[in-house]
Design an enzyme around this catalytic site. Sequence first.
Site, PDB file in Angstrom:
ATOM      1  CB  SER A  90       1.829   4.627   4.016  1.00 26.06           C
ATOM      2  OG  SER A  90       0.798   5.596   4.029  1.00 26.06           O
ATOM      3  CB  THR A  99      -4.954 -13.687   1.667  1.00 26.17           C
ATOM      4  OG1 THR A  99      -4.833 -12.916   2.869  1.00 26.17           O
ATOM      5  CG2 THR A  99      -3.901 -14.782   1.640  1.00 26.17           C
ATOM      6  CB  SER A 100      -7.465  -9.378   1.971  1.00 25.64           C
ATOM      7  OG  SER A 100      -6.484  -8.836   2.852  1.00 25.64           O
ATOM      8  N   GLY A 101      -7.353  -7.322  -0.246  1.00 22.93           N
ATOM      9  CA  GLY A 101      -7.020  -5.989  -0.691  1.00 22.93           C
ATOM     10  C   GLY A 101      -6.244  -5.964  -1.994  1.00 22.93           C
ATOM     11  N   GLY A 161      -3.164  -6.403  -2.393  1.00 24.97           N
ATOM     12  CA  GLY A 161      -2.174  -7.479  -2.437  1.00 24.97           C
ATOM     13  C   GLY A 161      -2.717  -8.695  -3.163  1.00 24.97           C
ATOM     14  N   GLY A 195       0.911 -10.515   2.769  1.00 22.56           N
ATOM     15  CA  GLY A 195      -0.279  -9.680   2.644  1.00 22.56           C
ATOM     16  C   GLY A 195      -0.944  -9.804   1.284  1.00 22.56           C
ATOM     17  CE1 TYR A 232      -0.158   0.902   8.165  1.00 19.68           C
ATOM     18  CE2 TYR A 232      -0.550   3.183   7.541  1.00 19.68           C
ATOM     19  CZ  TYR A 232      -0.335   1.869   7.187  1.00 19.68           C
ATOM     20  OH  TYR A 232      -0.279   1.506   5.860  1.00 19.68           O
TER      21      TYR A 232
END
Length: 295
Positions: free
Chosen positions: A141, A16-18, A20, A14, A166
């Site tokens: 989370s 490649t975005s956000g 991360g 994870g 989730y």
Amino acid sequence: MTNDLSAHTILLTGGTSGFGRVAAVSLAQRGATVAVVGRDESKGATLTEQSEDLAGTIAFHQADLASQSTVRSLAATVKREYDRIDVLGHNAGLSAGSRRESPDGIELTLAVNHLAPYLLTYELLDYLRDAPDPRVVITASDIHRRATLDLDDLQLTDEYDSLDAYARSKLANIAFTVELDDRLPDDSAVTINCVHPGFVPSTDLFREASLRTRLLVRIAGLVPGVATSKQAAAERLQTLLVEPTYGSMCGQYIGSDGPADPASEATNQAVRQRLWEMSAELVGITSNWPTSSTN
């Protein structure tokens, strides 16, 4: 903050975005070798190109973590291409808007958010043991507090709600953290902890969630003091990945102010042991690990 990470090799899913991606770049800026795992090959290529002038390196490994065979292939690639892994960071996650199944017939959110970390840790645990400060870190989370693990319907076949799915997967992450800590031999140098990065509405996490969930996320992100920036979340993740503070802690849930007590269900011995055994069955491995060889 530890500035020189030139001796560290970090596997980060994870990335490649956000937040991360922010964490991956920051770690490479500090000299680390960062093996980033993601689904989107174009994002991975862009990330590696943008990191060419950094002190460390970023290598991209394309993998759909919903597939167990892909997770196993990823582990084999890591063992072949890297002399060792110092840190295994499980940061990939999704929230599927409707009930869908992975290529292995597993409810998708459970497959990606819980079973992929479970299986990848199993595949790489022995490989981690060669590192001087080996760590496993899972992005959890605080939303786990709204969940209950219905172990008679772990895959939500009766009634599906994307936010519930989730939250359950994040509760499973913490239960896995606590149970692996309990199962690690007393002389093991490997530590495992999980972290709540904060509520980060700018992430791609809810890209597949229902319209209602995406609207709720957008509205919550507008409330002052609720949202966490990608930079702040990345810093929180990096702290667990590499900072000395967490090198001697194990089995902890780390909140915004440090170690915190998770929901009681996450630490319930009967729940976490049954979840462990069910997870092993779902990925087709022995449940008697890590006391027995994982390879």
